[in-house]
Design an enzyme around this catalytic site. Structure first.
Site, PDB file in Angstrom:
ATOM      1  N   LYS A   1       6.416  -6.368   7.366  1.00 43.29           N
ATOM      2  CA  LYS A   1       6.022  -6.130   8.750  1.00 43.29           C
ATOM      3  C   LYS A   1       5.687  -7.482   9.356  1.00 43.29           C
ATOM      4  O   LYS A   1       5.513  -8.471   8.632  1.00 43.29           O
ATOM      5  CB  LYS A   1       4.818  -5.183   8.828  1.00 43.29           C
ATOM      6  CG  LYS A   1       3.566  -5.721   8.149  1.00 43.29           C
ATOM      7  CD  LYS A   1       2.399  -4.759   8.240  1.00 43.29           C
ATOM      8  CE  LYS A   1       1.799  -4.732   9.615  1.00 43.29           C
ATOM      9  NZ  LYS A   1       0.535  -3.948   9.668  1.00 43.29           N
TER      10      LYS A   1
ATOM     11  N   CYS B   1       0.802  -1.232   0.000  1.00 46.57           N
ATOM     12  CA  CYS B   1       0.000   0.000   0.000  1.00 46.57           C
ATOM     13  C   CYS B   1       0.831   1.277   0.000  1.00 46.57           C
ATOM     14  O   CYS B   1       0.754   2.069  -0.934  1.00 46.57           O
ATOM     15  CB  CYS B   1      -0.950   0.005   1.196  1.00 46.57           C
ATOM     16  SG  CYS B   1      -2.217  -1.275   1.122  1.00 46.57           S
TER      17      CYS B   1
ATOM     18  N   LYS C   1       3.149   2.163  -3.162  1.00 47.78           N
ATOM     19  CA  LYS C   1       2.326   2.346  -4.354  1.00 47.78           C
ATOM     20  C   LYS C   1       1.453   3.588  -4.250  1.00 47.78           C
ATOM     21  O   LYS C   1       1.338   4.376  -5.202  1.00 47.78           O
ATOM     22  CB  LYS C   1       1.460   1.102  -4.556  1.00 47.78           C
ATOM     23  CG  LYS C   1       0.420   1.190  -5.665  1.00 47.78           C
ATOM     24  CD  LYS C   1      -0.304  -0.125  -5.832  1.00 47.78           C
ATOM     25  CE  LYS C   1      -1.199  -0.457  -4.664  1.00 47.78           C
ATOM     26  NZ  LYS C   1      -2.403   0.389  -4.576  1.00 47.78           N
TER      27      LYS C   1
END
Length: 436
Positions: A322, A261, A264
């Site tokens: 993550k 996310c 981009k």
């Protein structure tokens, strides 16, 4: 309600499964036959904590089904979510070919009113472009709605089932009424459903992710400055995070942001601004700083090893961008490994969930360990790129036995500085005192 979800990637699968959990009949559509067969057999194609329980329950109760038959799914559904990829093009703009292609396919199949929902992250004006596709290919009335997702990988089920807000872009009172009913079970604790126009909804998603990326990057800049002036970034973080105008979240320094996310979306918003003849200088700086931050460990290694990493062997803990996800898209670990190989080093890696996806990209250019301690065998130093919980309290005696030297370069600031002094490690973290 009867719902079709087009696309079974991360967003589509979480959306479809969580909508089924509140009693809706959901059919998820994908063109990948092998993937559909896997899901029909009750197997998850992604790793997301807690999703498997809902997935299995709703399949067994026949509220959640999977198919490659777009026409059948559309015919039996009133609400159609499009959860399709919008990858960045060469210029940073979001590629809308999947969205517009699906809209064209759907427009040729519908025979009665439908609500078409863009769940994907899309540039401002995409809802209008989708409307144009339907107008060009169908005489059937539809309402095209923007309903961006705000899911955090690793806690996506919690985010969907108990959202802090739901954003819906529509100027149709009919669509608004139906979607308010659809989402009512998820906001029983009083968190808002925020209605707005489609363009504002589309921009809200990009603005949210870009602001969070900016917050992370700002803290990384502060961490780098801390190292130069002798300050401690943990103290600074606590000092500013207690200000309720700033907040504590997204202030942890490290080796940059990654994932599907933030990179981009920041690029896409910059491109959208450029197209509108606006120079979005803050976000351009965020991109530049983050690119450098991803390989800041390499700079530290080169300084420690006097610019020569040839014949050195390193262990790397953490591959996903993550913890609590197997997503390695734009993960700092990818950049770190590529730089190590470029400098002539060898690498042994371990991640509890991300190794398969990492191997799909990197092949056998690195060694894949069975556990975190096997990765350390014969390594000159340990590098840490992801803050998985199992890395937070390791067996330091085992580590000492496996490593050639007691050297750690920690890109996520996992360990207490006093403990590193006590254990006799060389410990180089981000924005904190060097333990030497």
């Amino acid at each position: 309600m009867k719902i079709a979800v087009i696309g079974t990637g991360y967003v589509g699968l979480v959306t479809g499964t969580c909508l089924a959990e509140t009693g809706n009949e959901v059919v998820c559509v994908d063109i990948n036959q092998d993937k559909v067969k896997m899901m029909q057999a009750g197997k998850m194609p992604i790793y997301e904590p807690g999703l498997d329980v809902l997935f299995e329950r709703n399949i067994s109760q026949k509220r959640l089904t999977f198919t490659t038959d777009l026409a059948g799914a559309i015919k039996n559904s009133t609400i159609i979510f499009m959860a399709l990829p919008t990858p960045p093009g060469g210029d940073g703009a979001a590629d809308l070919s999947y969205i517009l292609g699906a809209a064209k396919d759907i427009s040729k199949l519908i025979t009665e009113y439908k609500i078409i929902i863009n769940k994907s992250t899309v540039p401002v004006g995409t809802a209008d472009r989708v409307k144009d596709v339907f107008l060009a290919n169908s005489n059937v009335k539809v309402d095209v709605v923007s309903n961006p997702e705000f899911l955090k990988e690793g806690v996506a089920v919690e985010d969907f089932m108990k959202p802090d807000r739901i954003v819906i872009g529509t100027e149709s009172q009919h669509a608004r009424k139906i979607l308010a009913e659809l989402y009512a079970p998820y906001v029983r604790q009083g968190n808002p459903i925020i209605f707005m126009d489609e363009k504002s909804s589309e921009l809200t998603k990009y603005a949210a992710n870009s602001f969070l990326a900016t917050k992370i990057t700002f803290m990384n800049e502060i961490a780098n400055l801390c190292e130069l002036v002798g300050a401690d970034v943990d103290s600074v973080r606590n000092g500013i995070g207690s200000d309720d105008r700033i907040g504590r979240r997204f202030l942890f320094p490290g080796v940059g942001y990654g994932g599907s996310c933030f990179p981009k979306d920041v690029h896409a918003l910059v491109k959208s601004a450029d197209d509108s003849l606006y120079d979005f200088q803050i976000l351009k700086s965020v991109i530049q700083v983050n690119e450098k931050q991803k390989t800041i460990i390499i700079e530290k290694l080169l300084k420690y090893y006097k610019q020569d990493l040839k014949a050195k062997h390193f262990a790397l803990w953490g591959l996903s961008f993550k913890p609590e996800t197997d997503d390695i898209r734009e993960a700092p670990a990818l950049y770190i490994v590529k730089e190590l190989l470029k400098h002539g080093a060898t690498v042994s890696v371990f991640d509890p969930e991300g190794q398969s996806n990492f191997k799909d990209l990197m092949g056998n250019e690195v060694q894949y360990a069975k556990n975190q301690y096997d990765a350390l065998m014969g390594a000159d130093a340990l590098l840490i790129a992801t803050e998985w919980s199992l890395f937070r309290n390791p067996d330091f005696e085992k580590m000492e036995e496996a490593l050639k030297h007691k050297v750690i370069f920690d890109g996520r600031n996992l360990y207490d500085l006093n403990k590193m002094v006590e254990l006799g490690y060389y410990y180089n973290s981000i924005g904190r005192k060097l333990i030497n």
